[in-house]
Design a protein around this motif. Structure first.
Motif, PDB file in Angstrom:
ATOM      1  N   MET A 131       1.129  -0.795   0.143  1.00  0.00           N
ATOM      2  CA  MET A 131      -0.420   0.426  -0.087  1.00  0.00           C
ATOM      3  C   MET A 131       0.886   1.470  -0.432  1.00  0.00           C
ATOM      4  O   MET A 131       1.662   1.584   0.825  1.00  0.00           O
ATOM      5  CB  MET A 131      -0.757   0.195   1.272  1.00  0.00           C
ATOM      6  N   ARG A 132       0.322   1.677  -0.529  1.00  0.00           N
ATOM      7  CA  ARG A 132       1.154   3.237  -0.977  1.00  0.00           C
ATOM      8  C   ARG A 132       0.827   4.327  -0.467  1.00  0.00           C
ATOM      9  O   ARG A 132      -0.768   4.606  -1.296  1.00  0.00           O
ATOM     10  CB  ARG A 132       1.724   2.800  -2.375  1.00  0.00           C
ATOM     11  N   VAL A 133       0.922   5.012   0.351  1.00  0.00           N
ATOM     12  CA  VAL A 133      -0.230   6.407   0.888  1.00  0.00           C
ATOM     13  C   VAL A 133       1.296   7.627   0.894  1.00  0.00           C
ATOM     14  O   VAL A 133       1.917   7.681   1.049  1.00  0.00           O
ATOM     15  CB  VAL A 133      -0.269   6.402   2.362  1.00  0.00           C
ATOM     16  N   SER A 134       0.284   8.990  -0.374  1.00  0.00           N
ATOM     17  CA  SER A 134       1.446  10.184  -0.917  1.00  0.00           C
ATOM     18  C   SER A 134       0.460  10.608   0.150  1.00  0.00           C
ATOM     19  O   SER A 134      -0.690  11.047  -0.135  1.00  0.00           O
ATOM     20  CB  SER A 134       1.253   9.656  -2.239  1.00  0.00           C
ATOM     21  N   ALA A 135       0.997  11.950   0.401  1.00  0.00           N
ATOM     22  CA  ALA A 135       0.853  12.814   1.127  1.00  0.00           C
ATOM     23  C   ALA A 135       1.834  14.270   0.707  1.00  0.00           C
ATOM     24  O   ALA A 135       2.197  14.222   0.646  1.00  0.00           O
ATOM     25  CB  ALA A 135       0.327  13.245   3.073  1.00  0.00           C
ATOM     26  N   ARG A 136       0.930  15.371   0.200  1.00  0.00           N
ATOM     27  CA  ARG A 136       1.423  16.419  -0.429  1.00  0.00           C
ATOM     28  C   ARG A 136       1.186  17.383   1.085  1.00  0.00           C
ATOM     29  O   ARG A 136       0.686  17.593   1.715  1.00  0.00           O
ATOM     30  CB  ARG A 136       1.081  16.922  -1.272  1.00  0.00           C
ATOM     31  N   THR A 137       2.954  18.157   1.553  1.00  0.00           N
ATOM     32  CA  THR A 137       2.377  18.527   2.689  1.00  0.00           C
ATOM     33  C   THR A 137       2.076  19.860   2.321  1.00  0.00           C
ATOM     34  O   THR A 137       3.071  20.419   1.611  1.00  0.00           O
ATOM     35  CB  THR A 137       3.688  19.409   3.480  1.00  0.00           C
ATOM     36  N   GLY A 138       1.459  20.709   3.601  1.00  0.00           N
ATOM     37  CA  GLY A 138       1.289  22.769   2.821  1.00  0.00           C
ATOM     38  C   GLY A 138       1.034  22.783   4.404  1.00  0.00           C
ATOM     39  O   GLY A 138       2.871  22.691   5.574  1.00  0.00           O
TER      40      GLY A 138
ATOM     41  N   ALA B 140      -8.371  22.292   5.631  1.00  0.00           N
ATOM     42  CA  ALA B 140      -7.459  20.249   6.369  1.00  0.00           C
ATOM     43  C   ALA B 140      -8.631  20.038   5.831  1.00  0.00           C
ATOM     44  O   ALA B 140      -8.047  18.089   5.443  1.00  0.00           O
ATOM     45  CB  ALA B 140      -8.455  20.831   7.802  1.00  0.00           C
ATOM     46  N   ASN B 141      -9.851  19.625   5.436  1.00  0.00           N
ATOM     47  CA  ASN B 141     -10.048  18.857   4.757  1.00  0.00           C
ATOM     48  C   ASN B 141     -10.043  18.545   3.419  1.00  0.00           C
ATOM     49  O   ASN B 141     -10.350  17.012   2.785  1.00  0.00           O
ATOM     50  CB  ASN B 141     -12.156  19.607   4.504  1.00  0.00           C
ATOM     51  N   GLU B 142      -9.675  19.796   2.660  1.00  0.00           N
ATOM     52  CA  GLU B 142      -9.009  18.525   1.435  1.00  0.00           C
ATOM     53  C   GLU B 142      -7.802  18.134   1.366  1.00  0.00           C
ATOM     54  O   GLU B 142      -7.643  17.664   0.775  1.00  0.00           O
ATOM     55  CB  GLU B 142      -9.072  20.340   0.788  1.00  0.00           C
ATOM     56  N   ALA B 143      -7.248  18.849   2.726  1.00  0.00           N
ATOM     57  CA  ALA B 143      -5.780  17.865   2.900  1.00  0.00           C
ATOM     58  C   ALA B 143      -5.604  16.558   2.472  1.00  0.00           C
ATOM     59  O   ALA B 143      -5.468  15.751   2.527  1.00  0.00           O
ATOM     60  CB  ALA B 143      -4.894  18.805   3.294  1.00  0.00           C
ATOM     61  N   VAL B 144      -7.357  16.746   3.811  1.00  0.00           N
ATOM     62  CA  VAL B 144      -7.267  14.216   3.769  1.00  0.00           C
ATOM     63  C   VAL B 144      -7.345  13.780   3.093  1.00  0.00           C
ATOM     64  O   VAL B 144      -7.572  13.163   2.245  1.00  0.00           O
ATOM     65  CB  VAL B 144      -8.411  14.561   5.417  1.00  0.00           C
ATOM     66  N   GLN B 145      -8.998  14.602   1.547  1.00  0.00           N
ATOM     67  CA  GLN B 145      -8.912  14.213   0.771  1.00  0.00           C
ATOM     68  C   GLN B 145      -7.781  14.020  -0.411  1.00  0.00           C
ATOM     69  O   GLN B 145      -8.108  12.838  -1.485  1.00  0.00           O
ATOM     70  CB  GLN B 145     -10.695  15.073  -0.230  1.00  0.00           C
ATOM     71  N   ALA B 146      -7.283  14.853  -0.324  1.00  0.00           N
ATOM     72  CA  ALA B 146      -5.879  14.422  -1.234  1.00  0.00           C
ATOM     73  C   ALA B 146      -4.958  14.170  -0.889  1.00  0.00           C
ATOM     74  O   ALA B 146      -3.583  14.009  -1.995  1.00  0.00           O
ATOM     75  CB  ALA B 146      -5.128  16.757  -1.128  1.00  0.00           C
ATOM     76  N   VAL B 147      -4.841  12.790   0.345  1.00  0.00           N
ATOM     77  CA  VAL B 147      -3.908  12.199   1.005  1.00  0.00           C
ATOM     78  C   VAL B 147      -4.358  10.404  -0.142  1.00  0.00           C
ATOM     79  O   VAL B 147      -5.585  10.374  -0.529  1.00  0.00           O
ATOM     80  CB  VAL B 147      -3.902  12.268   1.802  1.00  0.00           C
ATOM     81  N   SER B 148      -3.252  10.156  -0.775  1.00  0.00           N
ATOM     82  CA  SER B 148      -3.754   9.108  -2.280  1.00  0.00           C
ATOM     83  C   SER B 148      -2.946   7.797  -1.535  1.00  0.00           C
ATOM     84  O   SER B 148      -2.728   7.501  -0.827  1.00  0.00           O
ATOM     85  CB  SER B 148      -3.357   9.381  -3.284  1.00  0.00           C
ATOM     86  N   CYS B 149      -3.691   7.338  -1.885  1.00  0.00           N
ATOM     87  CA  CYS B 149      -3.806   5.536  -1.184  1.00  0.00           C
ATOM     88  C   CYS B 149      -4.124   4.596  -2.394  1.00  0.00           C
ATOM     89  O   CYS B 149      -4.952   4.449  -2.768  1.00  0.00           O
ATOM     90  CB  CYS B 149      -4.728   5.266   0.049  1.00  0.00           C
ATOM     91  N   THR B 150      -2.886   3.868  -2.607  1.00  0.00           N
ATOM     92  CA  THR B 150      -3.061   2.929  -3.714  1.00  0.00           C
ATOM     93  C   THR B 150      -2.226   2.188  -3.894  1.00  0.00           C
ATOM     94  O   THR B 150      -1.173   1.701  -2.390  1.00  0.00           O
ATOM     95  CB  THR B 150      -2.650   3.777  -5.241  1.00  0.00           C
ATOM     96  N   ILE B 151      -2.204   1.392  -4.774  1.00  0.00           N
ATOM     97  CA  ILE B 151      -1.558  -0.232  -4.120  1.00  0.00           C
ATOM     98  C   ILE B 151      -0.316  -0.641  -5.252  1.00  0.00           C
ATOM     99  O   ILE B 151      -0.761  -0.029  -6.162  1.00  0.00           O
ATOM    100  CB  ILE B 151      -2.846  -1.567  -4.657  1.00  0.00           C
ATOM    101  N   ASP B 152       0.486  -0.059  -5.203  1.00  0.00           N
ATOM    102  CA  ASP B 152       1.614  -0.632  -5.047  1.00  0.00           C
ATOM    103  C   ASP B 152       1.103  -1.816  -6.553  1.00  0.00           C
ATOM    104  O   ASP B 152       2.113  -3.060  -5.483  1.00  0.00           O
ATOM    105  CB  ASP B 152       2.659   0.014  -4.808  1.00  0.00           C
ATOM    106  N   SER B 153       1.548  -1.589  -8.080  1.00  0.00           N
ATOM    107  CA  SER B 153       1.280  -3.303  -8.447  1.00  0.00           C
ATOM    108  C   SER B 153       3.214  -3.463  -9.046  1.00  0.00           C
ATOM    109  O   SER B 153       3.100  -2.483  -9.313  1.00  0.00           O
ATOM    110  CB  SER B 153       0.243  -2.704  -9.361  1.00  0.00           C
ATOM    111  N   PRO B 154       3.136  -4.741  -8.353  1.00  0.00           N
ATOM    112  CA  PRO B 154       4.434  -5.508  -8.706  1.00  0.00           C
ATOM    113  C   PRO B 154       4.657  -4.978  -9.888  1.00  0.00           C
ATOM    114  O   PRO B 154       5.700  -4.799 -10.374  1.00  0.00           O
ATOM    115  CB  PRO B 154       4.579  -6.306  -8.629  1.00  0.00           C
TER     116      PRO B 154
END
Lengths: 200, 227
Positions: A90-97, A177-191
């Motif tokens: 699982m890859r979780v990517s967040a942009r910090t602001g 803050a609400n938008e920052a939560v939604q902007a975090v992406s959680c994707t499956i790292d496919s091999p």
């Protein structure tokens, strides 16, 4: 044995049994519960971004009723990403602001890793949650010249969830803050994708 | 047989536990008549009933133990970690709570003032002082149970950025039912007990909650009560 002795014995045996039942029930509650965070988070597995758990009230919009946290912090937006490592890391990517952001990785037994936006490299925080086997595989496939900036965390269990918290220090920052939560992406790292990347 | 003997059981056990009273003769007659099967049924019923009831009681509401008391506050450093006790895990699972992880923050709660009196919605409190070091904190008040829909929500808490401070960085929040100057935190309900929650985000004390000094947490002083 006198009748009363039998009754005392039966009562004592009942109390010992009650102790055993008590311990068994308390230990079984987390896995049997249907209202716990892990069960509720499962609906977010299909999403590719964090599912809002607690959205802050902004101006005229009150906090929506989707909130299931018992006593939420009224100035912290919370989102959740459930993962199942059987499908891949699982890859979780967040942009910090400007707002303080933290990511915590929870398994069934509790949180085993947490990181805040202070650990971000060039404004990005990349968390990869994998099993021990997937971690070994990732290490083996790694290109030594290509330094990975991912934070790799080995999870002991296949199922769990990542909690995103964004602190809105002022009411005017709640929308962000609400938008920052939604902007975090959680994707499956496919091999396959990884293999294609390293091949090309 | 069990259907006829069961209603007499609670009374019977009470008699044995207490003084042998007027029911003792009836009890002796009952015990003579009852068989081993009856006693086994009694044992199983007692074990299951008492076990389930105590397990429900222990995991209902707040965490039964595991808190670190700091002044009138109680810190809960382990409730979200892998080292959480089984009771904390069961409480979290039943409430759907997502506790703060150790690297994320620390939750402190208070249900009593500095004199040990329970926080009451009809009183006025002055919450003053400093907080342990943290990048951000929020101090919120909540009553138990559902919120009164009639009552408008003016403010539920303060964040470290919002709060008005003295020149030396200390702050004083007035938790009162009526309007006050300065940092006024309205009471969430008209009457009944209330609880305060201080959440420290990104704080170094989360890993060592036992070392937090009493002087490092805000004091909670009752300044008056409506009669």
């Amino acid at each position: 044995m006198s009748p009363r002795g039998r009754l005392v014995l039966a009562t004592l045996a009942g109390l010992v049994l009650a102790g055993l039942v008590h311990i068994a029930v308390v230990l079984a509650i987390p896995s049997l519960s249907e209202s716990d965070a892990l069960t509720k988070a499962r609906t977010s597995e299909t999403l590719d971004h964090a599912m809002p758990v607690y959205t802050l009230s902004t101006g005229i919009n009150p906090a929506p009723a989707e909130a299931w946290l018992p006593i939420p912090d009224p100035s912290v937006a919370v989102g959740i990403c459930a993962y199942n490592l059987a499908e891949g890391p699982m890859r979780v990517s967040a942009r910090t602001g400007a707002l303080m952001l933290s990511l915590a990785v929870h398994g069934r037994r509790g949180a085993f890793y947490a990181v805040t936006d202070q650990a971000a490299v060039r404004g990005a925080l990349d968390l990869v949650i994998l099993t021990r086997a997937q971690y070994d595989e990732a290490l083996a496939n790694e290109d030594e010249n290509d330094v990975s900036r991912d934070v790799r965390i080995v999870a002991t269990e296949r199922e769990g969830f990542v909690v995103v918290r964004v602190v809105a220090a002022l009411p005017s920052q709640r929308q962000a803050a609400n938008e920052a939560v939604q902007a975090v992406s959680c994707t499956i790292d496919s091999p396959t994708e990884d293999a294609a990347k390293s091949g090309g | 047989m069990s259907t006829t003997t069961k209603p007499a059981r609670p009374g019977a056990s009470l008699d044995v536990a207490g003084v042998a009273g007027r029911g003792s003769r009836a009890l002796r007659r009952f015990l003579r008549r009852t068989s081993t099967v009856g006693l086994v049924v009694y044992t199983l019923a007692l074990g299951a009933g008492l076990g389930l009831a105590t397990a429900d009681y222990a995991t209902r509401g707040g965490y039964p133990f595991g808190g670190v008391s700091v002044g009138s506050w109680t810190a809960w450093p382990r409730t979200g970690s892998l080292g959480a006790d089984p009771y904390a895990r069961a409480v979290n699972a039943r409430r759907g709570e997502i506790p703060l992880a150790v690297g994320e923050g620390l939750l402190l709660t208070a249900a009593q003032d500095d004199q040990g009196r329970a926080l009451d919605a009809s009183c006025t409190y002055r919450i003053a002082g400093v907080t342990p070091p943290a990048r951000a904190w929020t101090l919120t008040v909540a009553g138990r149970g559902k919120r009164d829909p009639e009552r408008p929500v003016l403010r539920e808490g303060f964040t470290s950025t919002e709060v008005l401070r003295e020149v030396d960085g200390r702050f004083a929040i007035l938790l009162a039912p009526d309007v006050r100057p300065g940092n006024w935190l309205p009471m969430p309900r008209a009457e009944g007990p209330v609880r305060l929650a201080l959440r420290l985000y990104d704080t170094p004390v989360a890993a060592s909650a036992g070392t937090v000094e009493r002087s490092a947490v805000p004091t909670i002083a009752r300044t008056g009560c409506a009669e």
